[in-house]
Write an enzyme that holds these catalytic residues in place. Sequence first.
Site, PDB file in Angstrom:
ATOM      1  CB  CYS A   1     -37.817  -3.673 -14.793  1.00 42.82           C
ATOM      2  SG  CYS A   1     -37.887  -3.999 -12.830  1.00 42.82           S
TER       3      CYS A   1
ATOM      4  CD  GLU B   1     -38.210  -1.688 -19.855  1.00 44.62           C
ATOM      5  OE1 GLU B   1     -37.624  -0.483 -19.829  1.00 44.62           O
ATOM      6  OE2 GLU B   1     -37.893  -2.603 -18.881  1.00 44.62           O
TER       7      GLU B   1
HETATM    8  P1  NAI Z   1     -39.513   7.609 -15.526  1.00 43.78           P
HETATM    9  O1  NAI Z   1     -38.082   6.902 -15.600  1.00 43.78           O
HETATM   10  O2  NAI Z   1     -39.795   8.953 -16.195  1.00 43.78           O
HETATM   11  O3  NAI Z   1     -40.006   7.569 -14.209  1.00 43.78           O
HETATM   12  C1  NAI Z   1     -39.520   6.790 -13.098  1.00 43.78           C
HETATM   13  C2  NAI Z   1     -39.496   8.069 -11.936  1.00 43.78           C
HETATM   14  O4  NAI Z   1     -38.353   9.007 -12.230  1.00 43.78           O
HETATM   15  C3  NAI Z   1     -40.620   8.754 -11.568  1.00 43.78           C
HETATM   16  O5  NAI Z   1     -40.877   8.822 -10.116  1.00 43.78           O
HETATM   17  C4  NAI Z   1     -40.443   9.977 -12.259  1.00 43.78           C
HETATM   18  O6  NAI Z   1     -41.316  11.419 -11.689  1.00 43.78           O
HETATM   19  C5  NAI Z   1     -38.872  10.255 -12.267  1.00 43.78           C
HETATM   20  N1  NAI Z   1     -38.362  11.118 -13.216  1.00 43.78           N
HETATM   21  C6  NAI Z   1     -38.625  11.603 -14.228  1.00 43.78           C
HETATM   22  N2  NAI Z   1     -37.726  12.287 -14.793  1.00 43.78           N
HETATM   23  C7  NAI Z   1     -36.649  12.376 -13.613  1.00 43.78           C
HETATM   24  C8  NAI Z   1     -35.331  13.138 -13.858  1.00 43.78           C
HETATM   25  N3  NAI Z   1     -35.278  13.950 -14.857  1.00 43.78           N
HETATM   26  N4  NAI Z   1     -34.734  13.182 -12.559  1.00 43.78           N
HETATM   27  C9  NAI Z   1     -34.940  12.308 -11.618  1.00 43.78           C
HETATM   28  N5  NAI Z   1     -36.293  11.788 -11.578  1.00 43.78           N
HETATM   29  C10 NAI Z   1     -37.067  11.729 -12.729  1.00 43.78           C
HETATM   30  O7  NAI Z   1     -40.157   6.421 -16.408  1.00 43.78           O
HETATM   31  P2  NAI Z   1     -41.390   6.844 -17.245  1.00 43.78           P
HETATM   32  O8  NAI Z   1     -41.436   7.880 -18.132  1.00 43.78           O
HETATM   33  O9  NAI Z   1     -42.704   6.691 -16.565  1.00 43.78           O
HETATM   34  O10 NAI Z   1     -41.381   5.271 -18.277  1.00 43.78           O
HETATM   35  C11 NAI Z   1     -40.788   5.441 -19.638  1.00 43.78           C
HETATM   36  C12 NAI Z   1     -40.196   3.995 -19.591  1.00 43.78           C
HETATM   37  O11 NAI Z   1     -39.419   3.738 -18.673  1.00 43.78           O
HETATM   38  C13 NAI Z   1     -41.350   2.907 -19.720  1.00 43.78           C
HETATM   39  O12 NAI Z   1     -41.885   2.509 -20.752  1.00 43.78           O
HETATM   40  C14 NAI Z   1     -40.283   1.780 -19.254  1.00 43.78           C
HETATM   41  O13 NAI Z   1     -39.782   1.208 -20.575  1.00 43.78           O
HETATM   42  C15 NAI Z   1     -39.491   2.337 -18.363  1.00 43.78           C
HETATM   43  N6  NAI Z   1     -39.542   2.279 -16.831  1.00 43.78           N
HETATM   44  C16 NAI Z   1     -38.922   1.113 -16.180  1.00 43.78           C
HETATM   45  C17 NAI Z   1     -39.166   1.071 -14.797  1.00 43.78           C
HETATM   46  C18 NAI Z   1     -38.353  -0.239 -14.345  1.00 43.78           C
HETATM   47  O14 NAI Z   1     -38.769  -0.697 -13.209  1.00 43.78           O
HETATM   48  N7  NAI Z   1     -36.978  -0.445 -14.613  1.00 43.78           N
HETATM   49  C19 NAI Z   1     -40.297   1.550 -14.214  1.00 43.78           C
HETATM   50  C20 NAI Z   1     -40.945   2.615 -15.011  1.00 43.78           C
HETATM   51  C21 NAI Z   1     -40.622   2.663 -16.066  1.00 43.78           C
END
Ligand code: NAI
Length: 497
Positions: free
Chosen positions: A309, A406
């Site tokens: 991130c 991002e």
């Molecule tokens: P995501 O935000 O969907 O996943 C992160 C976590 O949230 C996972 O454990 C997932 O199961 C959970 N999650 C998903 N939908 C949820 C909901 N409605 N309520 C509660 N929890 C929920 O991220 P994703 O789709 O895997 O990645 C998408 C983009 O997000 C990436 O391309 C990147 O840009 C960003 N990202 C940023 C991160 C960071 O460290 N700031 C980490 C992962 C992704």
Amino acid sequence: MSAEITKTGEALPALDFGHAWEYAPSPEATDHVRIAPRHELFVGGAWRQPHSSRYFDTISPSTEQKLAEVAEADERDVDDAVQAARRAYDRYWSRMPGRERAKFIFRIARAIQEKARELAIVETMDGGKPIKESRDVDLPLAAAHFFYHAGWADKLDYAFQGRAWRPLGVAGQIIPWNFPLLMAAWKVAPALACGNTVVLKPAETTPLTALLLARIVEEAELPPGVVNVVTGAGATGAALAAHPGVDKVAFTGSTDVGKKIQRAVAGTKKKLTLELGGKAANIVFADAPIDQAIEGIVGGIYFNQGHVCCAGSRLLVEESVHDLVVRKLRDRMATLRLGDPLDKNTDVGAINSGAQLARIRELVAAGEEDGAERYSAPCALPGKGFWFAPTFFTGVAQSSRIAREEIFGPVLSILTFRTPEEALEKANNTMYGLSAGIWSDKGAKIFWMAQRLKAGVVWGNTYNKFDPSSPFGGYKESGFGREGGRQGLLAYTEVGQ
Ligand code: NAI
Ligand code: MG
């Protein structure tokens, strides 16, 4: 080339310089690591089947091979876990003196060190990151996080200038797939140190090390229910964030999901911390030590395939050294080794999932359409699995999607500037504000910039350095709240006036 003749008259095989600099494969042995074919939920100190009897697969993104089946927790399972955490909070954990909590947390830290090799291998298999990184970055930092917070557990009366404090209760913690065990450590260690109990929801593509952490918690004989692990995808996370029995929600992940969670907790008594995305500027001045900066640029964006991130995904380079920096960056990128993440010489591993690879490809295509010039390192991509060659774009307009959104992959957007003021304006011209880097020979310039950059973490002449005692977190749409350091304790305590 003909064979050389040695002094003893023995013929030596001809040297083939085309391969003289190839490394022999050096894969980490995996025979001592047993991944159970099926994983249950860890609720109330016991391993339990999900109510729905549903399981999902987790694969290795470098081979697309199935590693294991993992239980999918629904609302009822989440409810059981929250209730177990509440009982553990009321009966044991909130009543236990800090020095006793510390002993348990120290045990977890030591067990992580003892099992570091196994944890690193499983992390690499499940998520695709190079073993070099999981072994040398994720694992030592995860252990350090538990050690650091164990140290705080009995000193909290001194943490807030003598003000009274109390734990919050049950923490629901939802973590992403880029640093699976390390993000679990960032969330669980401070929560436990401050006397809270935990329900942890790892990401669906990388649940295995969180489940191994649950085993460690079990072996460390924490009271049942102090740490619960519920696996599943977005619906499981949503059920956890919305559960009325949760006092605190901590989330790291995408800005979209962060906003959904913020809406779900609005109007409740729940405390919330969010660590969302970033679009960090890595700023290189003409007076910078350029070779050192090249290492920092490469580490800043290609480390962990750019699944970071705080990745330095926008390179702002002073115009007079632009061509030099781009040439040196190309040369350095040609030496990066992409491939088997379990190989100890691999620099760039697999993209975490097919969905993430699709997102990276979409944004790279948008960059090309916007007229930016693309360069990708000349590495052969393996036939199976999810891969993306380290890439940069030059001639990037600030309005371009690749300069604003991002990408979360190994893709760097290069922009130029002429004065520190212009660098500052471009660096801050983003909806994010998680991190930034500055490369210059002049300390005064670095401090001038650091004071004005709207970023939670600013690195000077280095990049992507972490320490549990140093608070981490964002400005603007990168989220709020801090993790690590004394400030990080505030996320898990209620402090009196
Ligand atoms: P995501 O935000 O969907 O996943 C992160 C976590 O949230 C996972 O454990 C997932 O199961 C959970 N999650 C998903 N939908 C949820 C909901 N409605 N309520 C509660 N929890 C929920 O991220 P994703 O789709 O895997 O990645 C998408 C983009 O997000 C990436 O391309 C990147 O840009 C960003 N990202 C940023 C991160 C960071 O460290 N700031 C980490 C992962 C992704
Ligand atoms: Mg996986």
